[in-house]
Write an enzyme that holds these catalytic residues in place. Structure first.
Site, PDB file in Angstrom:
ATOM      1  CG  PHE A  81      14.977  23.170  -1.153  1.00 12.71           C
ATOM      2  CD1 PHE A  81      15.483  22.356  -0.157  1.00 12.71           C
ATOM      3  CD2 PHE A  81      15.742  24.250  -1.571  1.00 12.71           C
ATOM      4  CE1 PHE A  81      16.718  22.598   0.407  1.00 12.71           C
ATOM      5  CE2 PHE A  81      16.986  24.508  -1.008  1.00 12.71           C
ATOM      6  CZ  PHE A  81      17.477  23.670  -0.014  1.00 12.71           C
ATOM      7  CB  SER A 125      14.299  11.857   2.865  1.00 12.53           C
ATOM      8  OG  SER A 125      13.833  11.321   4.087  1.00 12.53           O
ATOM      9  CE1 TYR A 150       8.958  13.543   1.133  1.00 17.18           C
ATOM     10  CE2 TYR A 150       9.353  11.779   2.716  1.00 17.18           C
ATOM     11  CZ  TYR A 150       9.720  12.990   2.160  1.00 17.18           C
ATOM     12  OH  TYR A 150      10.836  13.631   2.610  1.00 17.18           O
ATOM     13  CE  LYS A 154      11.993  14.207  -1.023  1.00 15.67           C
ATOM     14  NZ  LYS A 154      12.252  15.450  -1.753  1.00 15.67           N
ATOM     15  CG  PHE A 178      19.414  11.700   9.389  1.00 11.18           C
ATOM     16  CD1 PHE A 178      20.245  11.730   8.267  1.00 11.18           C
ATOM     17  CD2 PHE A 178      19.180  10.478   9.990  1.00 11.18           C
ATOM     18  CE1 PHE A 178      20.839  10.568   7.757  1.00 11.18           C
ATOM     19  CE2 PHE A 178      19.774   9.311   9.494  1.00 11.18           C
ATOM     20  CZ  PHE A 178      20.600   9.356   8.385  1.00 11.18           C
ATOM     21  NE  ARG A 231      12.122   8.848  13.294  1.00  8.58           N
ATOM     22  CZ  ARG A 231      11.721   7.681  13.801  1.00  8.58           C
ATOM     23  NH1 ARG A 231      12.510   7.021  14.643  1.00  8.58           N
ATOM     24  NH2 ARG A 231      10.548   7.176  13.477  1.00  8.58           N
ATOM     25  N   GLY A 297       3.974   2.743  10.374  1.00  7.60           N
ATOM     26  CA  GLY A 297       5.033   3.154   9.431  1.00  7.60           C
ATOM     27  C   GLY A 297       6.267   3.728  10.108  1.00  7.60           C
TER      28      GLY A 297
HETATM   29  C1  UD1 Z   1       8.889  12.005   9.117  1.00  9.04           C
HETATM   30  C2  UD1 Z   1       8.632  11.202   7.880  1.00  9.04           C
HETATM   31  C3  UD1 Z   1       9.871  11.201   7.023  1.00  9.04           C
HETATM   32  C4  UD1 Z   1      10.281  12.620   6.702  1.00  9.04           C
HETATM   33  C5  UD1 Z   1      10.473  13.399   7.993  1.00  9.04           C
HETATM   34  C6  UD1 Z   1      10.728  14.839   7.683  1.00  9.04           C
HETATM   35  C7  UD1 Z   1       6.948   9.559   8.620  1.00  9.04           C
HETATM   36  C8  UD1 Z   1       6.662   8.097   8.842  1.00  9.04           C
HETATM   37  N1  UD1 Z   1       8.205   9.868   8.220  1.00  9.04           N
HETATM   38  O1  UD1 Z   1       9.918  11.354   9.818  1.00  9.04           O
HETATM   39  O2  UD1 Z   1       9.655  10.477   5.842  1.00  9.04           O
HETATM   40  O3  UD1 Z   1      11.477  12.599   5.970  1.00  9.04           O
HETATM   41  O4  UD1 Z   1       9.297  13.307   8.786  1.00  9.04           O
HETATM   42  O5  UD1 Z   1      10.832  15.609   8.820  1.00  9.04           O
HETATM   43  O6  UD1 Z   1       6.097  10.400   8.783  1.00  9.04           O
HETATM   44  N2  UD1 Z   1       6.144  11.646  17.210  1.00  9.04           N
HETATM   45  C9  UD1 Z   1       5.328  11.553  18.319  1.00  9.04           C
HETATM   46  N3  UD1 Z   1       4.207  12.327  18.356  1.00  9.04           N
HETATM   47  C10 UD1 Z   1       3.859  13.195  17.353  1.00  9.04           C
HETATM   48  C11 UD1 Z   1       4.718  13.276  16.221  1.00  9.04           C
HETATM   49  C12 UD1 Z   1       5.847  12.489  16.178  1.00  9.04           C
HETATM   50  O7  UD1 Z   1       5.602  10.785  19.241  1.00  9.04           O
HETATM   51  O8  UD1 Z   1       2.825  13.847  17.443  1.00  9.04           O
HETATM   52  C13 UD1 Z   1       7.365  10.817  17.154  1.00  9.04           C
HETATM   53  C14 UD1 Z   1       7.392   9.874  15.972  1.00  9.04           C
HETATM   54  O9  UD1 Z   1       6.798   8.646  16.307  1.00  9.04           O
HETATM   55  C15 UD1 Z   1       8.901   9.763  15.715  1.00  9.04           C
HETATM   56  C16 UD1 Z   1       9.448  11.124  16.148  1.00  9.04           C
HETATM   57  O10 UD1 Z   1       8.456  11.687  16.989  1.00  9.04           O
HETATM   58  O11 UD1 Z   1       9.452   8.790  16.549  1.00  9.04           O
HETATM   59  C17 UD1 Z   1       9.707  12.038  14.988  1.00  9.04           C
HETATM   60  O12 UD1 Z   1       8.547  12.096  14.177  1.00  9.04           O
HETATM   61  P1  UD1 Z   1       8.432  13.071  12.912  1.00  9.04           P
HETATM   62  O13 UD1 Z   1       8.810  14.453  13.292  1.00  9.04           O
HETATM   63  O14 UD1 Z   1       7.103  12.860  12.304  1.00  9.04           O
HETATM   64  O15 UD1 Z   1       9.588  12.559  11.942  1.00  9.04           O
HETATM   65  P2  UD1 Z   1       9.835  11.099  11.345  1.00  9.04           P
HETATM   66  O16 UD1 Z   1       8.717  10.193  11.622  1.00  9.04           O
HETATM   67  O17 UD1 Z   1      11.201  10.688  11.758  1.00  9.04           O
END
Ligand code: UD1
Length: 335
Positions: A81, A125, A150, A154, A178, A231, A297
């Site tokens: 990990f 990931s 990052y 992976k 996920f 997600r 992103g």
């Molecule tokens: C992120 C990473 C991904 C990693 C994963 C691990 C990015 C672009 N990707 O994924 O590579 O494997 O975390 O957990 O950072 N959101 C909000 N407000 C916030 C935070 C998040 O609206 O303050 C939304 C995001 O836009 C997204 C969802 O919540 O749609 C999940 O976000 P997050 O928990 O950061 O995960 P990922 O972006 O899917």
């Protein structure tokens, strides 16, 4: 009894996996450099399982230290990990990410090859798929060019393992996670983000706890059911159990090829607004949030097709989004 080395075993997913390994009767030895966690986690694992794992504070970037660890321990398998995981930071400090995430991996694989250690599980990931063309995402979906250093670590990590498995006849599994959330039901271990959380769930729970003023929802103009991004949020205990399933597959030599990879999600996509609603329900609070622009992103939607993991690993998720959010809220309140 098999002795399993867990690198990063005091981190979020690592600590939950150590608990499940010990519950299954494995002997565990942890290596962690404590760069993103604290030593208390070791005692908390002990409190949950009744057994304190062996622990060594070692930085896997220091090849001599890695080497002397293996000189002194007989290991049957490795779950790896230990890595940096902040997407934004990786853009600022790519070389730190390549040194830590790739350097450590190479040293571990070299030790495995030199000492005939056969079983290796790698934290990968769903980021390797980028925005997949088809949902749910199967293991056959092509990988897309990484959006960040990052994500690249992976992808490259998987390539390095695949080539090493072929050349040195090692056996490995990459688990493509996920979105892991929640924590152990004892509320003794969980996610401890340093500084402002980047991920959705810790930001939600910190907002509800009054640490953050308001959650910014990144975008409501995505082509999804309610306009917010989708997600696949998986309870970390379910995720931890996938590692046990993968390890047992390697130990019992059921793997079909030297290198296999599996999607580890629930198969269910949830939008940001659905997560907020579910959180408000289980916590009985009203969350302060506002819609802002998209985060650079971010992809529109990602959720797993889990058919292969379910059938081949004989593993299923058992916990719901509500349960994971309830646990995350209890964990937050305890902090
Ligand atoms: C992120 C990473 C991904 C990693 C994963 C691990 C990015 C672009 N990707 O994924 O590579 O494997 O975390 O957990 O950072 N959101 C909000 N407000 C916030 C935070 C998040 O609206 O303050 C939304 C995001 O836009 C997204 C969802 O919540 O749609 C999940 O976000 P997050 O928990 O950061 O995960 P990922 O972006 O899917």
């Amino acid at each position: 009894m098999k002795k399993i080395l867990v690198t990063g075993g005091l981190g979020f997913i690592g600590s939950h996996t150590v608990v499940e390994l010990q519950n299954e009767g494995f002997d565990v030895v942890i290596i962690d450099n404590l760069s993103n966690t604290t030593i208390d986690v070791l005692e908390n694992i002990h409190a949950i399982t009744g057994k304190k794992p062996e622990f060594y504070k070692i930085d896997l970037r220091i090849k001599n230290d890695v080497n002397s660890f293996f000189e002194n321990h007989t290991i049957d398998g490795i779950i790896h990990f230990a890595a940096y995981k902040a997407v934004g930071e990786s853009v600022q400090k790519p070389l730190d990410y390549y040194e830590n995430n790739i350097g450590s991996l190479v040293y571990l694989l070299q030790e495995m090859n030199n000492r005939n250690i056969d079983h290796f599980i790698f934290s990968s990931s769903c980021t390797v798929y980028g925005q997949a063309d088809n949902l749910p995402i199967t293991e056959n979906a092509p990988t897309k060019p990484a959006e960040s250093p990052y994500g690249n670590t992976k992808q490259i990590g998987e390539e390095i393992i695949k080539e090493s498995c072929k050349a040195y006849r090692l056996n490995a599994v990459a688990l493509r996670y996920f979105n892991p959330i929640g924590n152990h039901e004892s509320i003794k271990i969980g996610e401890l983000p340093l500084g402002t959380p980047q991920n959705l769930i810790p930001f939600i729970t910190q907002t509800a706890a009054g640490i953050r003023k308001e959650l910014a929802v990144f975008g409501d103009d995505y082509p999804t059911k309610d306009g917010t991004a989708v997600r696949d949020y998986i309870h970390v205990v379910d995720l931890a159990k996938a590692h046990i399933a993968a390890l047992k597959r390697l130990i019992t030599k059921q793997n079909k090829t030297n290198f296999e990879f599996f999607n580890v999600g629930t198969g269910k996509g949830s939008s940001v607004l659905e997560v907020i609603k579910s959180f408000e329900k289980v916590s009985n609070t009203k969350l302060n949030y506002k819609i802002v622009g998209r985060r650079e992103g971010d992809i529109t939607a990602a959720y797993a097709d889990t058919t292969i993991a379910n059938n081949v690993l004989n593993w299923q998720t058992t916990k719901s989004l509500d349960e994971a959010l309830d646990a995350a809220w209890k964990w937050q309140q305890k902090q």
